[in-house]
Scaffold this motif. Structure first.
Motif, PDB file in Angstrom:
ATOM      1  N   UNK A   1       0.716  -1.430  -0.013  1.00 51.11           N
ATOM      2  CA  UNK A   1       0.145   0.113   0.034  1.00 51.11           C
ATOM      3  C   UNK A   1       0.943   1.215   0.160  1.00 51.11           C
ATOM      4  N   UNK A   2       0.241   2.544  -0.612  1.00 50.06           N
ATOM      5  CA  UNK A   2       1.083   3.728  -0.664  1.00 50.06           C
ATOM      6  C   UNK A   2       0.469   4.730   0.159  1.00 50.06           C
ATOM      7  N   UNK A   3       1.003   5.317   1.100  1.00 47.92           N
ATOM      8  CA  UNK A   3       0.514   6.450   1.918  1.00 47.92           C
ATOM      9  C   UNK A   3      -0.347   7.565   0.937  1.00 47.92           C
ATOM     10  N   UNK A   4      -1.471   7.960   1.150  1.00 43.21           N
ATOM     11  CA  UNK A   4      -2.148   9.083   0.477  1.00 43.21           C
ATOM     12  C   UNK A   4      -1.652  10.495   0.456  1.00 43.21           C
ATOM     13  N   UNK A   5      -1.843  11.108  -0.515  1.00 46.98           N
ATOM     14  CA  UNK A   5      -1.486  12.383  -0.415  1.00 46.98           C
ATOM     15  C   UNK A   5      -2.169  13.372   0.538  1.00 46.98           C
ATOM     16  N   UNK A   6      -3.574  13.100   0.566  1.00 48.54           N
ATOM     17  CA  UNK A   6      -4.290  14.010   1.195  1.00 48.54           C
ATOM     18  C   UNK A   6      -4.199  14.274   2.789  1.00 48.54           C
ATOM     19  N   UNK A   7      -3.841  13.493   3.652  1.00 54.94           N
ATOM     20  CA  UNK A   7      -3.835  13.610   4.944  1.00 54.94           C
ATOM     21  C   UNK A   7      -2.262  14.240   5.121  1.00 54.94           C
ATOM     22  N   UNK A   8      -1.161  13.774   4.425  1.00 56.77           N
ATOM     23  CA  UNK A   8       0.035  14.277   4.706  1.00 56.77           C
ATOM     24  C   UNK A   8       0.163  15.688   4.051  1.00 56.77           C
ATOM     25  N   UNK A   9      -0.534  16.408   2.955  1.00 51.45           N
ATOM     26  CA  UNK A   9      -0.585  17.627   2.777  1.00 51.45           C
ATOM     27  C   UNK A   9      -1.391  18.548   4.155  1.00 51.45           C
ATOM     28  N   UNK A  10      -2.553  17.647   4.432  1.00 51.63           N
ATOM     29  CA  UNK A  10      -3.103  18.305   5.394  1.00 51.63           C
ATOM     30  C   UNK A  10      -2.459  18.575   6.610  1.00 51.63           C
ATOM     31  N   UNK A  11      -1.747  17.613   7.026  1.00 50.20           N
ATOM     32  CA  UNK A  11      -0.878  17.669   8.308  1.00 50.20           C
ATOM     33  C   UNK A  11       0.216  18.639   8.203  1.00 50.20           C
ATOM     34  N   UNK A  12       0.998  18.887   7.131  1.00 50.33           N
ATOM     35  CA  UNK A  12       2.048  19.674   6.956  1.00 50.33           C
ATOM     36  C   UNK A  12       1.363  20.969   6.922  1.00 50.33           C
ATOM     37  N   UNK A  13       0.328  21.253   5.920  1.00 52.46           N
ATOM     38  CA  UNK A  13      -0.357  22.615   5.848  1.00 52.46           C
ATOM     39  C   UNK A  13      -0.740  23.208   7.248  1.00 52.46           C
ATOM     40  N   UNK A  14      -1.149  22.421   8.170  1.00 54.05           N
ATOM     41  CA  UNK A  14      -1.634  22.881   9.290  1.00 54.05           C
ATOM     42  C   UNK A  14      -0.595  23.273  10.369  1.00 54.05           C
ATOM     43  N   UNK A  15       0.652  22.683  10.138  1.00 54.62           N
ATOM     44  CA  UNK A  15       1.780  22.870  10.941  1.00 54.62           C
ATOM     45  C   UNK A  15       2.893  23.911  10.419  1.00 54.62           C
ATOM     46  N   UNK A  16       3.036  24.237   9.215  1.00 53.72           N
ATOM     47  CA  UNK A  16       3.802  25.130   8.825  1.00 53.72           C
ATOM     48  C   UNK A  16       3.718  26.630   9.349  1.00 53.72           C
ATOM     49  N   UNK A  17       4.802  27.064   9.594  1.00 53.75           N
ATOM     50  CA  UNK A  17       4.636  28.527  10.173  1.00 53.75           C
ATOM     51  C   UNK A  17       4.926  29.656   9.150  1.00 53.75           C
ATOM     52  N   UNK A  18       5.160  29.318   7.996  1.00 53.07           N
ATOM     53  CA  UNK A  18       5.397  30.007   6.628  1.00 53.07           C
ATOM     54  C   UNK A  18       6.683  30.944   6.935  1.00 53.07           C
ATOM     55  N   UNK A  19       7.705  30.133   7.492  1.00 54.01           N
ATOM     56  CA  UNK A  19       9.033  31.007   7.534  1.00 54.01           C
ATOM     57  C   UNK A  19       9.667  30.571   6.280  1.00 54.01           C
ATOM     58  N   UNK A  20      10.865  31.362   6.299  1.00 58.22           N
ATOM     59  CA  UNK A  20      11.736  30.991   5.058  1.00 58.22           C
ATOM     60  C   UNK A  20      12.436  29.625   5.163  1.00 58.22           C
ATOM     61  N   UNK A  21      13.083  29.262   4.156  1.00 60.72           N
ATOM     62  CA  UNK A  21      13.587  27.904   4.111  1.00 60.72           C
ATOM     63  C   UNK A  21      14.728  27.549   4.897  1.00 60.72           C
TER      64      UNK A  21
END
Length: 234
Positions: A60-80
């Motif tokens: 099985x392969x991990x789906x993109x939706x939950x991973x994108x949702x998790x990262x987007x909810x956690x990112x602070x929007x700082x520079x790289x």
């Protein structure tokens, strides 16, 4: 430093960083670690995080939706140069001490633990800043590699390890394996501590340790010695 880990099995982290140097640093507030269950970011009633691969094949392969949702909810929007999203995967860049040093200067780090047959390619292409592997072998998932990175990064933070000198001199920090270490007793079952370490001549001890470090690296990790010698010629 703040570290968020996104995992399929967050329970694995429950006691991993409660003890030793890292545990003390956490209690002092020298870093913050939060582990998130990937299933908490699903939108269906079954909390599905994986699916069969398009084109067929095992696993099985991990789906993109939950991973994108998790990262987007956690990112602070700082520079790289302040934050980074890392995917733990066998396909990633090999982890070494220099990479740990680079990660340790960040203020915020998100670690995505891969599992099963991997993650949907769109996660790699659109979401991740860096992919890291801890070695050329297969584990059940990215949770243990994530623990390795947390341990290796946190101990480089200011105030975590009591002696900065010990960090500078330890294995791999200068590109070589560590030199032989001895402590009491002087004579153990007929094997004695090298006399040079007992004479108090710091310059000679330094030279002896450098020689032994090169010899040990040549014997056990000739690839590291070749890399080290090449860096000194530049």
């Amino acid at each position: 430093m703040w570290i968020d880990v996104i995992a399929v099995l967050p329970e694995m982290f429950s006691s991993a960083f409660e003890y030793g140097v890292i545990g003390r640093a956490r209690k002092k507030g020298l870093f913050t670690l939060q582990v998130h269950n990937l299933r908490d970011f699903t939108a269906d009633k079954h909390r599905q995080i994986d699916d069969a691969p398009y084109g067929g094949g095992p696993g099985m392969v991990l789906k993109p939706e939950p991973i994108f949702a998790a990262v987007r909810s956690l990112l602070r929007g700082w520079t790289k140069d302040r934050e980074k999203v890392v995917l733990l995967t066998p396909q990633g860049k090999r982890l070494d001490q220099q990479l740990l040093v680079e990660l340790s200067v960040l203020e915020y780090l998100i670690l995505i633990c891969g599992r099963y047959e991997g993650v949907d390619e769109r996660v790699r292409e659109q979401l991740v800043d860096e992919e890291i592997s801890i070695g050329d072998y297969v584990l059940s998932g990215g949770e243990i590699p994530a623990m390795v990175i947390v341990d290796g990064v946190v101990r480089l933070l200011e105030g975590v390890v009591g002696s900065r000198e010990s960090l500078i001199e330890e294995s791999f920090q200068e590109g070589l394996l560590d030199y032989p270490q001895y402590t009491r007793p002087y004579d153990f079952e007929g094997i004695k501590v090298p006399d040079i370490l007992l004479k108090g001549d710091h310059q000679r001890v330094k030279e002896w340790r450098e020689k032994k470090a090169r010899e040990r690296t040549a014997q056990l990790r000739p690839d590291l010695l070749e890399k080290w010698e090449g860096s000194r010629k530049r």
